[in-house]
Design a protein around this motif. Structure first.
Motif, PDB file in Angstrom:
ATOM      1  N   GLN A 157       0.834  -1.189   0.000  1.00 35.73           N
ATOM      2  CA  GLN A 157       0.000   0.000   0.000  1.00 35.73           C
ATOM      3  C   GLN A 157       0.877   1.250   0.000  1.00 35.73           C
ATOM      4  O   GLN A 157       0.664   2.174   0.788  1.00 35.73           O
ATOM      5  N   ILE A 158       1.846   1.286  -0.830  1.00 40.08           N
ATOM      6  CA  ILE A 158       2.799   2.343  -1.191  1.00 40.08           C
ATOM      7  C   ILE A 158       3.562   2.932  -0.012  1.00 40.08           C
ATOM      8  O   ILE A 158       4.753   3.164  -0.099  1.00 40.08           O
ATOM      9  N   PHE A 159       2.907   3.238   1.110  1.00 39.90           N
ATOM     10  CA  PHE A 159       3.604   3.813   2.258  1.00 39.90           C
ATOM     11  C   PHE A 159       4.018   2.737   3.271  1.00 39.90           C
ATOM     12  O   PHE A 159       4.699   3.038   4.242  1.00 39.90           O
ATOM     13  N   ASP A 160       3.576   1.492   3.040  1.00 42.73           N
ATOM     14  CA  ASP A 160       3.922   0.387   3.932  1.00 42.73           C
ATOM     15  C   ASP A 160       5.024  -0.461   3.304  1.00 42.73           C
ATOM     16  O   ASP A 160       5.368  -0.318   2.121  1.00 42.73           O
ATOM     17  N   HIS A 209      -6.487   4.320  -4.220  1.00 41.88           N
ATOM     18  CA  HIS A 209      -6.432   3.448  -3.042  1.00 41.88           C
ATOM     19  C   HIS A 209      -5.008   3.017  -2.694  1.00 41.88           C
ATOM     20  O   HIS A 209      -4.811   2.397  -1.649  1.00 41.88           O
ATOM     21  N   PHE A 210      -4.044   3.313  -3.566  1.00 42.11           N
ATOM     22  CA  PHE A 210      -2.615   3.008  -3.341  1.00 42.11           C
ATOM     23  C   PHE A 210      -2.359   1.519  -3.124  1.00 42.11           C
ATOM     24  O   PHE A 210      -1.433   1.142  -2.419  1.00 42.11           O
ATOM     25  N   GLN A 211      -3.171   0.675  -3.739  1.00 46.67           N
ATOM     26  CA  GLN A 211      -2.957  -0.773  -3.688  1.00 46.67           C
ATOM     27  C   GLN A 211      -2.089  -1.169  -4.891  1.00 46.67           C
ATOM     28  O   GLN A 211      -2.579  -1.670  -5.910  1.00 46.67           O
ATOM     29  N   MET A 212      -0.802  -0.958  -4.762  1.00 50.58           N
ATOM     30  CA  MET A 212       0.091  -1.128  -5.904  1.00 50.58           C
ATOM     31  C   MET A 212       0.188  -2.586  -6.367  1.00 50.58           C
ATOM     32  O   MET A 212       0.249  -2.865  -7.566  1.00 50.58           O
TER      33      MET A 212
END
Length: 292
Positions: free
Chosen positions: A43-46, A258-261
């Motif tokens: 999730q991009i920031f995780d 949603h940043f679900q890469m």
């Protein structure tokens, strides 16, 4: 290999080096990295975590993904025949060698090179429920309750497809026009001498002789129909309630909203697989209707 030959090869590779670096950094590396991401939950920031085929299984089991795939097929069913038929009709009409044909070729090609935002603003006004040109025409013809084109779940996707067909038909017209201009006019003269009418000439001479161009246009249209994004984003935003969300727009939503890469990467590779499969199927059936 002589020294001069080695020097020439070295200089050639040196000139190719900037292009090869750019191709590797901006194309090959992202392709490989996206494939690796499709097996991760990120999730991009995780911190990304390996999940194997979970993203692909979730896509195949999700009702939302199924609806998006059906929307994409429905869009394709409108877009592909639309651009091929309109492009072919325009190409035949303009394949006459008249001086005015050059003007109309440019006029029909203009929407393709026009700004997508400008095109969408015009079509938003045309589709507007209260003040739109289309609904006012329907009122003039006696339709008491014209539809809300962009707010209706049934009509939103066809509206996007109509705009896409209108914008892209000029491009496919030029491709088909190039095929038409390779046909020897003596073929038509012989057909006229044998008493063949225009319609028969079209189906028995024109279509077979440009079947290679039609096949190329078909592949291009199929690929382009799965990649529609700008018009959907600017016209409906994928709405209402996802009714006009196609696969390319769904990938954008998952990646940059949603940043679900990882999930978006899996969707992108499924899209790539679907395009490849469609292309292979068309190449398999190509020999049955394409005349070399």
């Amino acid at each position: 290999m002589t020294k001069n030959r080695r020097d020439a090869v070295f200089i050639g590779l040196l000139f190719l080096l900037p292009t090869m670096i750019g191709l590797s950094v901006f194309r090959l590396v992202p392709i490989v990295w996206a494939f690796a991401m499709s097996f991760m939950r990120w999730q991009i920031f995780d911190t990304p975590s390996w999940v194997g085929f979970d993203n692909y299984l979730h896509i195949l089991a999700s009702p939302t993904s199924g609806r998006v795939f059906m929307n994409t097929l429905w869009f394709m069913a409108i877009y592909v025949p639309g651009v091929i038929i309109i492009g072919l009709v325009l190409a035949v009409l303009l394949n006459n060698g008249l001086r005015s044909s050059a003007f109309f070729r440019g006029a029909f090609f203009l929407p393709y090179i026009s700004s997508t935002v400008a095109v969408v603003l015009v079509w938003k006004w045309i589709f507007s429920t209260r003040f739109g040109l289309l609904n006012n025409l329907l009122l003039w013809f006696g339709v008491s309750s014209p539809p809300a084109w962009l707010a209706d779940p049934v009509l939103a996707l066809p509206a996007v497809a109509i705009v896409s067909v209108w914008k892209d038909s000029g491009f496919f017209m030029l491709l088909l026009l190039a095929g038409l201009q390779t046909i020897d006019t003596s073929v038509y003269e012989a057909a006229r001498m044998d008493g063949a009418r225009k319609l028969r000439q079209f189906f028995e001479i024109t279509i077979p002789l440009i079947s290679g161009s039609i096949f190329f246009v078909l592949i291009m249209a199929l690929v382009r129909s799965t990649q529609t994004f700008e018009i959907t984003y600017a016209l409906t935003g994928g709405g209402p309630n996802g009714a006009s969300t196609t696969l390319a727009f769904f990938i954008y939503e998952n990646a940059f909203v949603h940043f679900q890469m990882g999930y978006a990467s899996a969707l992108a590779y499924l899209l790539c697989f679907a395009i490849g499969l469609l292309t292979l199927v068309n190449f398999y059936f190509r020999r049955r209707w394409v005349h070399e």
